[in-house]
Design a protein around this motif. Structure first.
Motif, mmCIF file in Angstrom:
data_model
loop_
_atom_site.group_PDB
_atom_site.id
_atom_site.type_symbol
_atom_site.label_atom_id
_atom_site.label_comp_id
_atom_site.label_asym_id
_atom_site.label_seq_id
_atom_site.Cartn_x
_atom_site.Cartn_y
_atom_site.Cartn_z
ATOM 1 N N GLU B 119 0.833 -1.213 0.000
ATOM 2 C CA GLU B 119 0.000 0.000 0.000
ATOM 3 C C GLU B 119 0.863 1.256 0.000
ATOM 4 O O GLU B 119 0.415 2.324 -0.438
ATOM 5 C CB GLU B 119 -0.906 0.036 1.244
ATOM 6 C CG GLU B 119 -1.775 -1.191 1.446
ATOM 7 C CD GLU B 119 -1.074 -2.283 2.269
ATOM 8 O OE1 GLU B 119 0.162 -2.193 2.461
ATOM 9 O OE2 GLU B 119 -1.766 -3.220 2.703
ATOM 10 N N LEU B 120 2.080 1.164 0.536
ATOM 11 C CA LEU B 120 2.901 2.362 0.676
ATOM 12 C C LEU B 120 3.407 2.851 -0.676
ATOM 13 O O LEU B 120 3.314 4.034 -0.986
ATOM 14 C CB LEU B 120 4.067 2.107 1.631
ATOM 15 C CG LEU B 120 3.683 1.604 3.026
ATOM 16 C CD1 LEU B 120 4.910 1.538 3.918
ATOM 17 C CD2 LEU B 120 2.603 2.474 3.652
ATOM 18 N N LEU B 121 3.936 1.934 -1.468
ATOM 19 C CA LEU B 121 4.392 2.332 -2.796
ATOM 20 C C LEU B 121 3.201 2.798 -3.626
ATOM 21 O O LEU B 121 3.297 3.760 -4.391
ATOM 22 C CB LEU B 121 5.108 1.164 -3.481
ATOM 23 C CG LEU B 121 5.736 1.474 -4.842
ATOM 24 C CD1 LEU B 121 6.716 2.632 -4.753
ATOM 25 C CD2 LEU B 121 6.436 0.248 -5.416
ATOM 26 N N ARG B 122 2.064 2.128 -3.432
ATOM 27 C CA ARG B 122 0.854 2.523 -4.159
ATOM 28 C C ARG B 122 0.440 3.944 -3.770
ATOM 29 O O ARG B 122 0.076 4.747 -4.627
ATOM 30 C CB ARG B 122 -0.278 1.526 -3.845
ATOM 31 C CG ARG B 122 -1.182 1.275 -5.026
ATOM 32 C CD ARG B 122 -2.235 0.234 -4.693
ATOM 33 N NE ARG B 122 -1.688 -1.089 -4.490
ATOM 34 C CZ ARG B 122 -2.049 -1.927 -3.502
ATOM 35 N NH1 ARG B 122 -2.974 -1.571 -2.621
ATOM 36 N NH2 ARG B 122 -1.488 -3.106 -3.402
ATOM 37 N N ALA B 123 0.519 4.251 -2.493
ATOM 38 C CA ALA B 123 0.147 5.601 -2.041
ATOM 39 C C ALA B 123 1.082 6.638 -2.648
ATOM 40 O O ALA B 123 0.653 7.722 -3.059
ATOM 41 C CB ALA B 123 0.202 5.675 -0.515
ATOM 42 N N TYR B 124 2.358 6.285 -2.722
ATOM 43 C CA TYR B 124 3.327 7.207 -3.335
ATOM 44 C C TYR B 124 3.000 7.413 -4.807
ATOM 45 O O TYR B 124 2.983 8.541 -5.300
ATOM 46 C CB TYR B 124 4.733 6.643 -3.178
ATOM 47 C CG TYR B 124 5.790 7.425 -3.908
ATOM 48 C CD1 TYR B 124 6.286 8.618 -3.385
ATOM 49 C CD2 TYR B 124 6.292 6.986 -5.125
ATOM 50 C CE1 TYR B 124 7.255 9.346 -4.055
ATOM 51 C CE2 TYR B 124 7.266 7.707 -5.802
ATOM 52 C CZ TYR B 124 7.741 8.876 -5.269
ATOM 53 O OH TYR B 124 8.691 9.591 -5.942
ATOM 54 N N ARG B 125 2.713 6.317 -5.485
ATOM 55 C CA ARG B 125 2.402 6.422 -6.910
ATOM 56 C C ARG B 125 1.121 7.211 -7.125
ATOM 57 O O ARG B 125 1.030 8.041 -8.025
ATOM 58 C CB ARG B 125 2.266 5.026 -7.536
ATOM 59 C CG ARG B 125 3.623 4.363 -7.740
ATOM 60 C CD ARG B 125 3.496 3.037 -8.495
ATOM 61 N NE ARG B 125 4.814 2.485 -8.764
ATOM 62 C CZ ARG B 125 5.123 1.198 -8.701
ATOM 63 N NH1 ARG B 125 4.196 0.312 -8.386
ATOM 64 N NH2 ARG B 125 6.347 0.779 -8.968
ATOM 65 N N ASP B 126 0.121 6.943 -6.291
ATOM 66 C CA ASP B 126 -1.162 7.632 -6.471
ATOM 67 C C ASP B 126 -1.032 9.119 -6.188
ATOM 68 O O ASP B 126 -1.623 9.952 -6.867
ATOM 69 C CB ASP B 126 -2.236 7.023 -5.553
ATOM 70 C CG ASP B 126 -2.622 5.622 -5.998
ATOM 71 O OD1 ASP B 126 -2.238 5.234 -7.127
ATOM 72 O OD2 ASP B 126 -3.300 4.925 -5.235
ATOM 73 N N SER B 127 -0.253 9.454 -5.141
ATOM 74 C CA SER B 127 -0.219 10.855 -4.741
ATOM 75 C C SER B 127 0.824 11.647 -5.515
ATOM 76 O O SER B 127 0.741 12.855 -5.625
ATOM 77 C CB SER B 127 0.057 10.968 -3.233
ATOM 78 O OG SER B 127 1.362 10.504 -2.942
ATOM 79 N N HIS B 128 1.803 10.966 -6.075
ATOM 80 C CA HIS B 128 2.929 11.699 -6.644
ATOM 81 C C HIS B 128 3.447 11.041 -7.925
ATOM 82 O O HIS B 128 3.544 11.675 -8.964
ATOM 83 C CB HIS B 128 4.057 11.763 -5.598
ATOM 84 C CG HIS B 128 5.278 12.471 -6.070
ATOM 85 N ND1 HIS B 128 5.314 13.832 -6.256
ATOM 86 C CD2 HIS B 128 6.513 12.008 -6.410
ATOM 87 C CE1 HIS B 128 6.528 14.182 -6.691
ATOM 88 N NE2 HIS B 128 7.258 13.107 -6.791
ATOM 89 N N GLY B 129 3.763 9.766 -7.824
ATOM 90 C CA GLY B 129 4.395 9.070 -8.937
ATOM 91 C C GLY B 129 3.589 9.143 -10.222
ATOM 92 O O GLY B 129 4.149 9.281 -11.306
ATOM 93 N N GLY B 130 2.274 9.057 -10.091
ATOM 94 C CA GLY B 130 1.422 9.091 -11.275
ATOM 95 C C GLY B 130 1.528 10.428 -11.991
ATOM 96 O O GLY B 130 1.742 10.485 -13.206
ATOM 97 N N ARG B 131 1.413 11.511 -11.229
ATOM 98 C CA ARG B 131 1.511 12.849 -11.830
ATOM 99 C C ARG B 131 2.904 13.070 -12.406
ATOM 100 O O ARG B 131 3.073 13.685 -13.457
ATOM 101 C CB ARG B 131 1.228 13.931 -10.772
ATOM 102 C CG ARG B 131 -0.255 14.142 -10.497
ATOM 103 C CD ARG B 131 -0.445 15.230 -9.457
ATOM 104 N NE ARG B 131 0.250 14.882 -8.225
ATOM 105 C CZ ARG B 131 1.010 15.716 -7.531
ATOM 106 N NH1 ARG B 131 1.179 16.954 -7.936
ATOM 107 N NH2 ARG B 131 1.592 15.317 -6.419
ATOM 108 N N ARG B 132 3.904 12.564 -11.707
ATOM 109 C CA ARG B 132 5.261 12.723 -12.197
ATOM 110 C C ARG B 132 5.438 11.992 -13.526
ATOM 111 O O ARG B 132 6.076 12.499 -14.446
ATOM 112 C CB ARG B 132 6.257 12.168 -11.165
ATOM 113 C CG ARG B 132 7.610 12.832 -11.243
ATOM 114 C CD ARG B 132 8.611 12.170 -10.329
ATOM 115 N NE ARG B 132 8.997 10.840 -10.801
ATOM 116 C CZ ARG B 132 10.041 10.164 -10.356
ATOM 117 N NH1 ARG B 132 10.782 10.676 -9.400
ATOM 118 N NH2 ARG B 132 10.336 8.970 -10.832
ATOM 119 N N ALA B 133 4.850 10.811 -13.610
ATOM 120 C CA ALA B 133 4.970 10.029 -14.844
ATOM 121 C C ALA B 133 4.338 10.780 -16.012
ATOM 122 O O ALA B 133 4.862 10.776 -17.130
ATOM 123 C CB ALA B 133 4.317 8.659 -14.655
#
Lengths: 198, 198
Positions: B119-133
């Motif tokens: 869930e932690l990596l997912r939270a990072y991706r959802d909150s930040h990683g996705g927009r960064r991508a």
């Protein structure tokens, strides 16, 4: 500790090796299942069916035990597997290796423990990763000589890219990916570097 | 600030927010220092200077708390930082980010916990990683349009390669690397893809 001196181990040599194998196997299993910080000598002893004292008599601490567990497994599928006649064989080998969930999990455990138990990744690199890197480099160099990679590619950098691609795959793809899918992933990566391979 | 200008604190709302900030900050610190599995609500409470009950009143469990801690920090350096006019600015941003040992360690903790706390990596991706991508993809696309990347490059694959390059850097380079060195690393990677950039 009993304090008695070591008994002469004449008859016990084979049994002692069995115990070693059981302990190292249990340690590796626990490392893969739970990670280094959640693995204890107590758990290893329990799973191996021996006492804690038996484990401690052979391995001074958890880290030393895990290092040996990593080294022991990588001495097994050693030299022969680490030579590839060409890129295709190298990719086939990677695809097979990385489509095994146990290998994937072990690699994630080693990288995941790099802040708390850096010795583990180092043991992996020393016992296996280093030789693999040499074999990879040789394969890439031959490919470049045969015109399958552009002449101006920096093979050290390409190799770092491929190591990164492994890590990305371990984190971003499911452990259920088959070998074909893994192979396709690396093919696509190599094509971006201008590699002519199908 | 003195607080005198502020209206008298009504029944605890602002103080409650302060407590939230203290708890989330302590949770993030512990995650970075020790990793998810070695972090407990008990430790978070102690470091934040509150009782365990205070933490549990706000967060049902450790995972939920860590998720919010990750989300909270990534809401901070959010939208503005995630648009780059060109590759150079993107690399500068990455270099700055990845030369901060705390960021590096946090990323390693998220990836290192992927088996036990996905869930932690997912939270990072959802909150930040996705927009960064999304921002990365846009930057790469513009670079290709401007002829700085060969036309036939698959930007999704290049992006995966770059994500992998980040992970490789986190594991293979020291946390003391400066921004220039990190930038040089990514430049070298991009050149292998045929990128014209200096």
């Amino acid at each position: 500790m009993t304090g008695t001196a070591h008994p002469p181990r004449l008859p016990g040599r084979p049994r002692s090796q069995e115990v070693d194998v059981a302990i190292l196997g249990a340690a590796l299993d626990l490392l893969i299942e739970r990670g280094a910080s959640e693995t204890s000598i107590e758990q290893v002893a329990q799973r191996a069916g021996v006492t804690r004292a038996t484990v401690y008599r052979r391995f001074p601490d958890k880290t030393a035990l895990l290092i040996q567990a990593i080294e022991s497994v990588h001495q097994d599928h050693a030299p022969d597997a680490l030579e590839w006649p060409d890129l295709d064989h190298m990719l086939d080998h990677w695809a097979t290796y990385l489509s095994d969930p146990r290998n994937r999990r072990m690699l994630r455990r080693l990288y995941g423990a790099v802040d708390d138990y850096p010795e583990l990744l180092r043991a992996y690199r020393d016992s296996h990763g280093g030789r693999r890197a040499v074999a990879e480099h040789a394969t890439l160099r031959r490919s470049r000589e045969h015109g399958r990679l552009p002449r101006d590619r920096d093979l050290n950098v390409v190799q770092e890219m491929l190591s990164g691609a492994v890590l990305h795959h371990l984190g971003a793809y499911a452990d259920t990916e088959g070998a074909d899918s893994v192979r396709g992933y690396f093919l696509a990566i190599l094509r971006q570097v201008g590699c002519r391979i199908s």
